[in-house]
Enzyme design. Structure first.
Site, PDB file in Angstrom:
ATOM      1  N   LYS A 283       1.080 -12.538  47.751  1.00 41.62           N
ATOM      2  CA  LYS A 283       1.465 -11.634  48.110  1.00 41.62           C
ATOM      3  C   LYS A 283       1.233 -10.887  47.648  1.00 41.62           C
ATOM      4  O   LYS A 283       1.015  -9.598  48.589  1.00 41.62           O
ATOM      5  CB  LYS A 283       3.265 -11.705  48.042  1.00 41.62           C
TER       6      LYS A 283
ATOM      7  N   GLN B  30      11.124 -13.140  43.504  1.00 36.89           N
ATOM      8  CA  GLN B  30      10.764 -14.766  43.416  1.00 36.89           C
ATOM      9  C   GLN B  30      12.193 -15.828  43.215  1.00 36.89           C
ATOM     10  O   GLN B  30      11.753 -15.992  41.559  1.00 36.89           O
ATOM     11  CB  GLN B  30       9.125 -14.782  42.735  1.00 36.89           C
TER      12      GLN B  30
ATOM     13  N   ASP C   4      13.359  -9.597  51.488  1.00 34.82           N
ATOM     14  CA  ASP C   4      13.889 -11.782  51.840  1.00 34.82           C
ATOM     15  C   ASP C   4      15.161 -12.183  52.556  1.00 34.82           C
ATOM     16  O   ASP C   4      14.799 -12.529  53.146  1.00 34.82           O
ATOM     17  CB  ASP C   4      13.780 -12.920  50.144  1.00 34.82           C
TER      18      ASP C   4
HETATM   19  N1  GUN Z   1      10.224 -19.480  46.887  1.00 30.85           N
HETATM   20  C1  GUN Z   1       9.782 -19.539  47.338  1.00 30.85           C
HETATM   21  N2  GUN Z   1      10.003 -19.073  49.074  1.00 30.85           N
HETATM   22  C2  GUN Z   1      10.143 -17.688  48.149  1.00 30.85           C
HETATM   23  C3  GUN Z   1      10.954 -16.861  49.388  1.00 30.85           C
HETATM   24  O1  GUN Z   1      10.350 -16.769  50.540  1.00 30.85           O
HETATM   25  N3  GUN Z   1      10.794 -15.695  48.801  1.00 30.85           N
HETATM   26  C4  GUN Z   1      11.552 -15.730  47.471  1.00 30.85           C
HETATM   27  N4  GUN Z   1      11.831 -14.776  46.920  1.00 30.85           N
HETATM   28  N5  GUN Z   1      11.112 -16.896  46.849  1.00 30.85           N
HETATM   29  C5  GUN Z   1      10.788 -17.618  47.333  1.00 30.85           C
END
Ligand code: GUN
Length: 308
Positions: free
Chosen positions: A53, A97, A120
Site C-alpha cells: 500500500k 490494518q 477503508d
Molecule cells: N486486512 C485484510 N484486508 C484488509 C483491508 O482491506 N483493509 C484493512 N484495513 N485491513 C485488511
C-alpha cells in the site's frame, strides 16, 4: 471451454494512472493527499500488504506513512493514536490494518475513525450509506472487483450474482454493490446447503471465503464469470500438484518460499467451465490497492469541499 483471464494487474495500472492524474491536478491547488496506516503487531501477511500500500501511494504521489505499534499496545493507546489522526488537519485518510492482535477488537477501533477519513469504508456510517446506495467510501476490495467487472464489459443488470462469503470486508459490501447495479444477489456461507448447486446458479460468481480452492469446477455454471478474491498460503506439495498439475513455476515457488498463493477457486478446474476468470496472484489483489488510492484522493477532495 477455456476461460478468458481477467487481468486485474492491467486494470489496476489504468486506475493508478487515473489517480496519478487527479493527484497532479490537486497539487496545482497546493493539496497533496496523505494516508496514515496503523499496523499493530507483526503479522507477516499484514506487513506485506502494508508495504504494498505504501509503495503504491508513493508511485502516484500520495504521501503515506505507517505507524507500527507493538502487539502489546493497549486499547487506550490505540484509541489515542486514532483520535490524534482524526484531529490532524493534514491527514486525509486513516487505515487501520486488520486483523488486530487479540484481545484488541477491530470493530471497536474502526468505530473510532472519523468517517470522513475512513478510506477503508468500514465505519458504520459508511457501511450504512453504502447499503442505502448513497455516496460513500466503498471498501477497497469489492470496489476493485466492480472496477474489474466494468472494465471487462461484464453485464450485471439482471444477472444472477452469487457471493461466497459474508465478511464485513468483502462479502457484505460486495453484495450491496452488485445489488446497486441491479444484479440478483445470493450470499452463501459455511452453513449454506448444497453450496455447489447454489453457486451453479451464478452468471457471476465471487469467491471470498479464505479457503484454498474451495470452489471447484462443479461449482461453476458453464460460461459464468468467476472472480476469486481469496489469497491463501498453501504449503502442501501434494495439494499444489493437484491444483496445478505439472506447473514448474508453482513447484519452484514452493521450493523457494515454502508456500505458494492459491485463491478460493480451483483455477485449473474452474477455468475449464467459466467464460472468464481472475487468477491468483494478479487478479483482485492489485485492484484492492487501486481502490485504496481512489478512496484516499476522494477523502482529500471531500474534506476540502471539492467535487468527487
Ligand atoms: N486486512 C485484510 N484486508 C484488509 C483491508 O482491506 N483493509 C484493512 N484495513 N485491513 C485488511
Amino acid at each position: 471451454m477455456t476461460a478468458r483471464i481477467l487481468d486485474g494487474a492491467a486494470v489496476a495500472a489504468g486506475i493508478r494512472a487515473r489517480v496519478a492524474g487527479r493527484v497532479a491536478e490537486l497539487a496545482t491547488q497546493g493539496v497533496v493527499p496523505r494516508l496514515e496506516v496503523i499496523l499493530v503487531g507483526d503479522d507477516p501477511a499484514s506487513r506485506v500488504y502494508v508495504g504494498s500500500k505504501a509503495r503504491a501511494c508513493l508511485e502516484v504521489g500520495v504521501r503515506s506513512s505507517t505507524q507500527s505499534l507493538p502487539a502489546a499496545t493497549t486499547g487506550e493507546e490505540l484509541a489515542a493514536r486514532i483520535e490524534a489522526l482524526n484531529g490532524d488537519p493534514d491527514v486525509d485518510g486513516i487505515l487501520l490494518q486488520l486483523p488486530l492482535p487479540p484481545p484488541l477488537d477491530g470493530r471497536r477501533f474502526l468505530d473510532l475513525i472519523d468517517p470522513g477519513k475512513d478510506v477503508d469504508g468500514f465505519h458504520p456510517r459508511n457501511v450504512g450509506l453504502l447499503q442505502q446506495g448513497r455516496p460513500a467510501f466503498v471498501p477497497c476490495t469489492p470496489g476493485g472487483v466492480m472496477e474489474l467487472l466494468d472494465a471487462s464489459g461484464v453485464v450485471l443488470q439482471g444477472a444472477h450474482a452469487v457471493v461466497v462469503g459474508r465478511s464485513d470486508i468483502v462479502g457484505k459490501p460486495m453484495a450491496a454493490l452488485l445489488l446497486q447495479r441491479h444484479a440478483t444477489v445470493t450470499v452463501c456461507h459455511s452453513r449454506t446447503r448444497d453450496l455447489p448447486g447454489v453457486c451453479r446458479l451464478a452468471d457471476v460468481l465471487v469467491a471470498a471465503v479464505g479457503r484454498a480452492a474451495l470452489v471447484g469446477g462443479e461449482h461453476v455454471n458453464p460460461g459464468a464469470v468467476v472472480v476469486d478474491v481469496g489469497v491463501n498460503r498453501v504449503e502442501d506439495a501434494a495439494l499444489v500438484e493437484r491444483l496445478f498439475p505439472g506447473d514448474e513455476g508453482r513447484r519452484a515457488q514452493l521450493a523457494k518460499r515454502g508456500y505458494t498463493l492459491v485463491g478460493d477457486v480451483d483455477f485449473t478446474a474452474a477455468s475449464r467451465v467459466a467464460s472468464a476468470i481472475t487468477p491468483v496472484p494478479g487478479g483482485i489483489g492489485p485492484l484492492t490497492i487501486a481502490g485504496l488510492l481512489l478512496n484516499t484522493v476522494r477523502a482529500a477532495r471531500q474534506r476540502r469541499g471539492l467535487p468527487c
